[in-house]
Scaffold this motif. Structure first.
Motif, PDB file in Angstrom:
ATOM      1  N   ASP A  90       0.873  -1.177   0.000  1.00 44.25           N
ATOM      2  CA  ASP A  90       0.000   0.000   0.000  1.00 44.25           C
ATOM      3  C   ASP A  90       0.906   1.221   0.000  1.00 44.25           C
ATOM      4  O   ASP A  90       1.528   1.549   0.998  1.00 44.25           O
ATOM      5  N   LEU A  91       0.993   1.876  -1.149  1.00 43.01           N
ATOM      6  CA  LEU A  91       1.856   3.043  -1.310  1.00 43.01           C
ATOM      7  C   LEU A  91       1.012   4.281  -1.018  1.00 43.01           C
ATOM      8  O   LEU A  91       0.563   4.983  -1.915  1.00 43.01           O
ATOM      9  N   GLY A  92       0.777   4.535   0.278  1.00 40.53           N
ATOM     10  CA  GLY A  92      -0.181   5.558   0.670  1.00 40.53           C
ATOM     11  C   GLY A  92       0.390   6.959   0.702  1.00 40.53           C
ATOM     12  O   GLY A  92       1.604   7.160   0.650  1.00 40.53           O
ATOM     13  N   THR A  93      -0.496   7.937   0.800  1.00 38.56           N
ATOM     14  CA  THR A  93      -0.083   9.335   0.854  1.00 38.56           C
ATOM     15  C   THR A  93       0.675   9.638   2.137  1.00 38.56           C
ATOM     16  O   THR A  93       1.653  10.391   2.128  1.00 38.56           O
ATOM     17  N   THR A  94       0.257   9.055   3.248  1.00 38.25           N
ATOM     18  CA  THR A  94       0.918   9.330   4.528  1.00 38.25           C
ATOM     19  C   THR A  94       1.612   8.115   5.122  1.00 38.25           C
ATOM     20  O   THR A  94       2.477   8.268   5.978  1.00 38.25           O
ATOM     21  N   HIS A  95       1.242   6.895   4.682  1.00 39.52           N
ATOM     22  CA  HIS A  95       1.907   5.695   5.190  1.00 39.52           C
ATOM     23  C   HIS A  95       2.025   4.650   4.092  1.00 39.52           C
ATOM     24  O   HIS A  95       1.169   4.570   3.210  1.00 39.52           O
ATOM     25  N   CYS A  96       3.080   3.845   4.168  1.00 40.77           N
ATOM     26  CA  CYS A  96       3.228   2.669   3.318  1.00 40.77           C
ATOM     27  C   CYS A  96       3.171   1.432   4.204  1.00 40.77           C
ATOM     28  O   CYS A  96       3.675   1.432   5.331  1.00 40.77           O
ATOM     29  N   GLN A 103       3.910   0.393   9.884  1.00 43.05           N
ATOM     30  CA  GLN A 103       3.764   1.328   8.768  1.00 43.05           C
ATOM     31  C   GLN A 103       5.054   2.131   8.595  1.00 43.05           C
ATOM     32  O   GLN A 103       5.742   2.426   9.572  1.00 43.05           O
ATOM     33  N   LEU A 104       5.346   2.467   7.359  1.00 46.16           N
ATOM     34  CA  LEU A 104       6.462   3.360   7.044  1.00 46.16           C
ATOM     35  C   LEU A 104       5.858   4.693   6.614  1.00 46.16           C
ATOM     36  O   LEU A 104       5.126   4.765   5.626  1.00 46.16           O
ATOM     37  N   GLY A 105       6.148   5.741   7.366  1.00 43.42           N
ATOM     38  CA  GLY A 105       5.610   7.047   7.000  1.00 43.42           C
ATOM     39  C   GLY A 105       6.066   7.465   5.610  1.00 43.42           C
ATOM     40  O   GLY A 105       7.244   7.343   5.268  1.00 43.42           O
ATOM     41  N   SER A 106       5.134   7.952   4.791  1.00 42.97           N
ATOM     42  CA  SER A 106       5.462   8.398   3.425  1.00 42.97           C
ATOM     43  C   SER A 106       6.002   9.825   3.470  1.00 42.97           C
ATOM     44  O   SER A 106       5.411  10.769   2.920  1.00 42.97           O
ATOM     45  N   PHE A 107       7.132   9.961   4.157  1.00 49.86           N
ATOM     46  CA  PHE A 107       7.771  11.264   4.328  1.00 49.86           C
ATOM     47  C   PHE A 107       9.258  11.122   4.035  1.00 49.86           C
ATOM     48  O   PHE A 107       9.869  10.094   4.352  1.00 49.86           O
ATOM     49  N   VAL A 140      13.737   8.412   5.369  1.00 46.01           N
ATOM     50  CA  VAL A 140      12.304   8.265   5.133  1.00 46.01           C
ATOM     51  C   VAL A 140      11.664   7.637   6.364  1.00 46.01           C
ATOM     52  O   VAL A 140      12.342   7.070   7.217  1.00 46.01           O
ATOM     53  N   GLY A 141      10.345   7.745   6.438  1.00 44.00           N
ATOM     54  CA  GLY A 141       9.608   7.122   7.526  1.00 44.00           C
ATOM     55  C   GLY A 141       9.416   8.026   8.722  1.00 44.00           C
ATOM     56  O   GLY A 141       9.293   9.251   8.594  1.00 44.00           O
ATOM     57  N   ALA A 142       9.420   7.416   9.916  1.00 44.67           N
ATOM     58  CA  ALA A 142       9.086   8.137  11.147  1.00 44.67           C
ATOM     59  C   ALA A 142      10.049   9.281  11.422  1.00 44.67           C
ATOM     60  O   ALA A 142       9.643  10.365  11.858  1.00 44.67           O
ATOM     61  N   ILE A 143      11.343   9.073  11.172  1.00 43.82           N
ATOM     62  CA  ILE A 143      12.311  10.140  11.462  1.00 43.82           C
ATOM     63  C   ILE A 143      12.053  11.353  10.577  1.00 43.82           C
ATOM     64  O   ILE A 143      12.188  12.503  11.030  1.00 43.82           O
ATOM     65  N   ALA A 144      11.671  11.123   9.328  1.00 44.41           N
ATOM     66  CA  ALA A 144      11.386  12.242   8.423  1.00 44.41           C
ATOM     67  C   ALA A 144      10.191  13.038   8.927  1.00 44.41           C
ATOM     68  O   ALA A 144      10.204  14.270   8.943  1.00 44.41           O
ATOM     69  N   ARG A 145       9.161  12.327   9.353  1.00 38.56           N
ATOM     70  CA  ARG A 145       7.966  12.993   9.876  1.00 38.56           C
ATOM     71  C   ARG A 145       8.297  13.785  11.135  1.00 38.56           C
ATOM     72  O   ARG A 145       7.858  14.929  11.299  1.00 38.56           O
ATOM     73  N   ASN A 146       9.104  13.202  12.030  1.00 38.66           N
ATOM     74  CA  ASN A 146       9.435  13.865  13.290  1.00 38.66           C
ATOM     75  C   ASN A 146      10.318  15.089  13.090  1.00 38.66           C
ATOM     76  O   ASN A 146      10.075  16.161  13.665  1.00 38.66           O
ATOM     77  N   LYS A 176       9.481  19.941  12.830  1.00 39.26           N
ATOM     78  CA  LYS A 176      10.216  21.080  13.374  1.00 39.26           C
ATOM     79  C   LYS A 176      10.808  21.955  12.270  1.00 39.26           C
ATOM     80  O   LYS A 176      10.967  23.164  12.436  1.00 39.26           O
ATOM     81  N   THR A 177      11.161  21.345  11.149  1.00 39.30           N
ATOM     82  CA  THR A 177      11.760  22.085  10.027  1.00 39.30           C
ATOM     83  C   THR A 177      11.023  21.707   8.750  1.00 39.30           C
ATOM     84  O   THR A 177      11.524  20.935   7.914  1.00 39.30           O
ATOM     85  N   PRO A 178       9.820  22.227   8.536  1.00 36.14           N
ATOM     86  CA  PRO A 178       8.985  21.772   7.418  1.00 36.14           C
ATOM     87  C   PRO A 178       9.536  22.108   6.044  1.00 36.14           C
ATOM     88  O   PRO A 178       9.145  21.474   5.064  1.00 36.14           O
ATOM     89  N   ILE A 179      10.442  23.102   5.956  1.00 36.37           N
ATOM     90  CA  ILE A 179      10.971  23.452   4.635  1.00 36.37           C
ATOM     91  C   ILE A 179      11.851  22.340   4.075  1.00 36.37           C
ATOM     92  O   ILE A 179      12.178  22.337   2.884  1.00 36.37           O
ATOM     93  N   ARG A 180      12.241  21.385   4.916  1.00 37.97           N
ATOM     94  CA  ARG A 180      13.088  20.281   4.466  1.00 37.97           C
ATOM     95  C   ARG A 180      12.313  18.967   4.347  1.00 37.97           C
ATOM     96  O   ARG A 180      12.899  17.917   4.104  1.00 37.97           O
ATOM     97  N   LEU A 181      10.996  19.035   4.513  1.00 37.52           N
ATOM     98  CA  LEU A 181      10.175  17.825   4.514  1.00 37.52           C
ATOM     99  C   LEU A 181       9.401  17.669   3.207  1.00 37.52           C
ATOM    100  O   LEU A 181       8.758  18.604   2.740  1.00 37.52           O
ATOM    101  N   ILE A 182       9.472  16.475   2.653  1.00 33.91           N
ATOM    102  CA  ILE A 182       8.657  16.129   1.483  1.00 33.91           C
ATOM    103  C   ILE A 182       7.509  15.249   1.964  1.00 33.91           C
ATOM    104  O   ILE A 182       7.721  14.180   2.541  1.00 33.91           O
ATOM    105  N   ALA A 183       6.301  15.732   1.763  1.00 31.37           N
ATOM    106  CA  ALA A 183       5.089  14.987   2.108  1.00 31.37           C
ATOM    107  C   ALA A 183       4.157  14.997   0.899  1.00 31.37           C
ATOM    108  O   ALA A 183       4.318  15.798  -0.027  1.00 31.37           O
ATOM    109  N   SER A 184       3.207  14.093   0.884  1.00 29.40           N
ATOM    110  CA  SER A 184       2.186  14.023  -0.185  1.00 29.40           C
ATOM    111  C   SER A 184       2.794  13.823  -1.565  1.00 29.40           C
ATOM    112  O   SER A 184       2.264  14.318  -2.567  1.00 29.40           O
ATOM    113  N   ALA A 185       3.907  13.072  -1.655  1.00 23.82           N
ATOM    114  CA  ALA A 185       4.508  12.806  -2.969  1.00 23.82           C
ATOM    115  C   ALA A 185       3.512  12.088  -3.873  1.00 23.82           C
ATOM    116  O   ALA A 185       3.513  12.288  -5.094  1.00 23.82           O
TER     117      ALA A 185
END
Length: 641
Positions: free
Chosen positions: A23-29, A62-66, A92-98, A102-111
Motif C-alpha cells: 500500500d503506497l499511501g499518501t501518509t503511510h506505506c 507502517q512506514l511514513g510516506s515522508f 524516510v519514515g518516522a524520522i522524516a515525519r518527526n 520542526k523544520t517543514p521546509i526540508r520535509l517532502i510529504a504528499s509525494a
C-alpha cells in the motif's frame, strides 16, 4: 480498472514463493505478504525497521510516506545507520515525519498527490515545494522510488533467500488514478527492480481484505443485487467505488461498476484546517504566525488529531509552535488543540449532514494562483459522495443517464431532482486512516442512511472486520492467491469509456471554432490487454504537421460501443482529458500536410493507457497515438506494414 498485470520475463524460472502487497499511501506505506507454497497460509503484515530519531531504529507496521532532506551538518553518519546499511540513501519514515515537524521546509510529504498532478512534470526535482535553494530537491517519481527502496531493503534484510525483486508484487493505486499516474507508479517500481508487478485499485484491495477476513462467510453478508459502496478516505484522497454482487452459473460474483473522480481531499486537508483554527486562536491573543510556522503547526496537528480522535477521554493536546533558531526557546509559542475543536472542525466541516441533492459547490477561481496541488474546492466529503451516487444513478442497470441538465442541480436547496435519483447502496465498506475515528465514521454512515431512508430505501449494512490502516496492503497480497484461482475475483475492466474528438467539417464562421464531435474508441469495461476495431466512416488524418488529439472520458455512458458517434452530449456526460500534441511522421510516397483517409482501431495496454491506431485505407500504413501524458516523450509513432 480491475488490475494491470505488468509481469516481465523473470530471471528465475521458479514460481515466486511470496505474494507481496504494498500500500503506497499518501501518509503511510504498508507491506504484507502470504506464503503461496503453504496451504492455508494467512496474510501477514511485515514490521518495517526505520529510524525514528537520530541513532534510534524502531520497528513499525507502517512506514511514513515522508522524506526529509537534512542539512549537510545536521546528522552525523553514525546516527543514520539502518540494519542493512550504514549509509542509507535517504531519510524516510518516522524520522522524516518527526524532524519535518520542526523544520517543514526540508520535509517532502504528499509525494503521491504530486505524482498524479498532471499540471507539473513529475520527473522534475522540485520537492519540497517552495523550499529555499539550499535544500536538495527530488521529483515526485524519485520520492516514490525511495519509499519503495526502503521497503525492498527491509524485506531483503529479513528474507535474504527470497529477495523482493523475485516475488509477485501487487502495488495499490487509487481507483481514480489517471493512466499517467499509474504509469509513473509502475515506472518507480521497475526502477527499484521489481519484475513481477501488478497494479490494483485500493478500494478493491480493501474489499479483498474483507473477503479474506470473513473466512468464506462473506456470502452470508451480501446477496445478488447488493451494491457495496467502498469509501476510502486516506491522508491525501477520497476514493469512491461501487461494486455490484451478481450471479454467474449459481456462484456469487463481484463486479466493480463505478469509480469516482480523483478527489484530493483527506487527512492532509483536515490537518491544515486545524492549524488555521489554532492560528486564528493565537491571533485573538495578539500572536501572529508566519506562513512557515503554520506549516510546522500543521504537522503537529496531524499527531494531535490522531491522538484526540482515537482517545475520547483525552481532552486536549499541547501544541508547540517553533521559532527560528534553537536559542530562541523563550520566544516559542504554545497553545493547545482540544477535543471539542477537533470535533467541531472535522465533523461539521468535512462531514456535514446534507441532503443527497446537495453537491460540491464550485466557486470562481482567481486568475492567478500558486503552483500547488489541485485540492478539492469543497471540503464537504458528504457532498462529494452525494454527487457520486447521483451521477451513478443508473450504474447498476447500465442505462445512460438522461441528458436533461438542471443548472441549479449542484446548488444547495435548489432541487437537483428528486431524492430518489441516486444509486442506493445496500452495504458500505469504510477504509482509510481518517475513518478509524468512530465519530467520523458514524457521522458518515448516519448521513448516507438518512439519504436512503428519505428515498424509502433500506438502510445500508456496514461491512466490518478490516483494519483500516492495513486492509489495502493485506488485500493486495491476498489478491496474489486470487490470481492463482483461489478465491473470488472482482471483475472490472476500464472504469471509463474513452472518446477521441472529431472536428466537424463545416464552413468557416467568424469568431466560432468548428464544433467538436466524439467517437467512442474504448468502451466502458474493456479489459486491459484487449483490442477492438472502431467501426465508423473514414476519417482524414493530417500528417507531417503539428496536430492536436483531443480525448474525452465518461464514467456514466456505459452502453456506448466502440464506434458510437456523438454529435452532442450533456455537461455531466463527458470529461475533457489532456490534449496530446504530436506531428505524425511522413513516410515515403506521402507529403507534408497530406490528409490521409484512415480507419481506427484501439487497444487498452496492460498498463491501462489507451493506444489508438489509425490505418490508411489505401495501403494499410499505420500511425499510433498512445494516451500517455508523459511530459518528455513523443506519444506518436509510425509503422509501415
Amino acid at each position: 480498472m480491475e488490475h494491470q498485470d505488468l509481469t516481465q520475463q523473470a530471471s528465475v524460472s521458479e514460481t515466486p514463493k511470496f505474494s507481496v502487497g504494498i500500500d503506497l499511501g499518501t501518509t503511510h506505506c504498508v507491506l504484507s505478504y502470504v506464503d503461496t507454497t503453504q496451504e492455508d497460509s494467512r496474510v501477514q503484515v511485515m514490521p518495517i525497521p526505520q529510524l525514528t530519531a537520530p541513532g534510534t531504529v524502531e520497528t513499525r507496521s507502517q512506514l511514513g510516506s515522508f522524506l526529509y532532506q537534512p542539512h549537510e551538518h545536521e546528522m552525523n553518519p553514525s546516527s543514520r545507520v539502518l540494519p542493512w546499511s550504514s549509509e542509507p540513501t535517504a531519510l524516510v519514515g518516522a524520522i522524516a515525519r518527526n524532524l519535518g515537524a520542526k523544520t517543514p521546509i526540508r520535509l517532502i510529504a504528499s509525494a503521491k498527490s504530486w505524482l498524479c498532478h498532471g499540471g507539473v512534470n513529475r520527473r522534475d526535482a522540485f520537492l519540497p515545494a517552495d523550499s529555499p535553494e539550499e535544500v536538495e530537491k527530488v521529483s515526485p517519481l524519485r520520492a516514490t522510488e525511495l519509499y519503495l527502496e526502503h521497503l525492498k531493503q527491509a524485506w531483503d534484510h529479513t528474507n535474504p533467500s527470497n529477495p523482493l525483486a523475485e516475488q509477485d508484487v501487487t502495488i495499490t493505486v487509487p481507483a481514480s488514478f489517471d493512466p499517467a499516474a499509474r504509469d509513473l507508479t509502475a515506472e518507480a517500481a521497475r526502477n527499484v527492480g521489481f519484475v513481477h508487478l501488478t497494479l490494483l485499485e485500493e478500494p478493491q484491495a480493501a474489499l479483498y481484505n474483507w473477503i479474506d477476513n470473513s473466512n468464506d462467510k462473506w456470502r452470508d453478508e451480501v446477496a445478488v443485487g447488493d451494491i457495496v459502496l467502498v469509501v476510502d478516505i486516506g491522508g491525501g484522497t477520497t476514493d469512491l467505488s461501487l461494486v455490484e454482487v451478481t450471479e454467474d452459473e449459481g456462484n456469487l460474483t463481484l463486479n466493480r461498476i463505478a469509480v469516482g473522480e480523483h478527489i484530493l481531499l483527506g487527512g492532509d486537508n483536515m490537518d491544515l484546517a486545524l492549524a488555521y483554527r489554532l492560528k486564528m486562536k493565537l491571533a485573538q491573543e495578539g500572536k501572529e504566525l508566519q506562513p512557515w510556522q503554520v506549516q510546522a503547526m500543521t504537522h503537529a496537528c496531524r499527531d494531535a488529531k490522531e491522538a484526540l480522535l482515537n482517545d475520547s477521554e483525552l481532552q486536549s493536546v499541547p501544541i508547540v509552535v517553533p521559532s527560528r533558531g534553537s536559542k530562541l526557546l523563550g520566544a516559542t509559542l504554545k497553545t493547545e488543540l482540544t477535543q471539542q475543536e477537533v470535533q467541531q472542525t472535522l465533523v461539521d466541516g468535512f462531514f456535514p449532514q446534507v441532503a443527497v441533492t446537495e453537491h460540491p459547490v464550485q466557486r470562481n477561481r482567481g486568475a492567478l494562483t500558486q503552483m500547488g496541488l489541485p485540492y478539492a474546492q469543497d471540503a464537504g466529503i458528504t457532498r462529494h459522495i452525494a454527487a457520486f451516487l447521483t451521477k451513478q444513478a443508473n450504474a447498476q442497470n447500465g442505462e445512460t443517464p438522461a441528458q436533461d441538465f438542471n443548472p441549479f442541480a449542484n446548488m444547495p436547496g435548489m432541487g437537483g431532482g428528486s431524492a430518489a435519483d441516486f444509486i442506493k447502496p445496500t452495504a458500505i465498506l469504510f477504509n482509510g486512516g481518517v475513518l478509524k475515528s468512530g465519530l467520523l465514521a458514524t457521522r458518515l454512515e448516519d448521513t448516507i442512511n438518512e439519504w436512503l431512508l428519505t428515498a424509502d430505501a433500506e438502510m445500508a449494512k456496514r461491512l466490518t472486520g478490516v483494519d483500516l490502516d492495513l486492509a489495502v496492503a493485506s488485500g493486495a497480497s491476498y489478491y496474489g492467491s486470487v490470481r492463482r484461482g483461489q478465491g473470488v475475483r472482482i471483475r472490472g475492466g476500464i472504469a471509463s469509456s474513452y472518446y477521441v474528438g472529431i472536428e466537424s467539417a463545416m464552413p468557416a464562421i467568424p469568431g466560432m471554432a468548428p464544433p467538436m464531435e466524439a467517437l467512442c474508441v474504448a468502451p466502458f469495461g474493456m479489459e486491459e490487454g484487449s483490442s477492438v476495431d472502431v467501426p465508423s466512416q473514414e476519417f482524414g488524418l493530417i500528417i507531417g504537421q503539428p496536430v492536436n488529439f483531443q480525448f474525452f472520458g465518461s464514467t456514466v455512458r456505459r452502453e456506448d460501443l466502440a464506434g458510437t458517434h456523438l454529435d452532442h452530449w450533456g455537461p455531466e456526460e463527458l470529461d475533457e482529458l489532456p490534449e496530446i500534441q504530436v506531428t505524425l511522421p511522413v513516410s515515403e510516397g506521402r507529403r507534408e500536410g497530406e490528409v490521409v483517409p484512415v480507419t481506427l482501431a484501439s487497444r487498452v495496454t496492460e498498463l491501462g493507457t489507451l493506444y489508438l491506431e489509425a490505418i490508411a485505407t489505401d495501403n494499410g500504413q499505420k500511425w499510433h497515438v498512445e494516451f500517455d501524458v508523459r511530459e518528455d516523450t513523443n506519444a506518436a509513432d509510425n509503422e509501415q506494414i
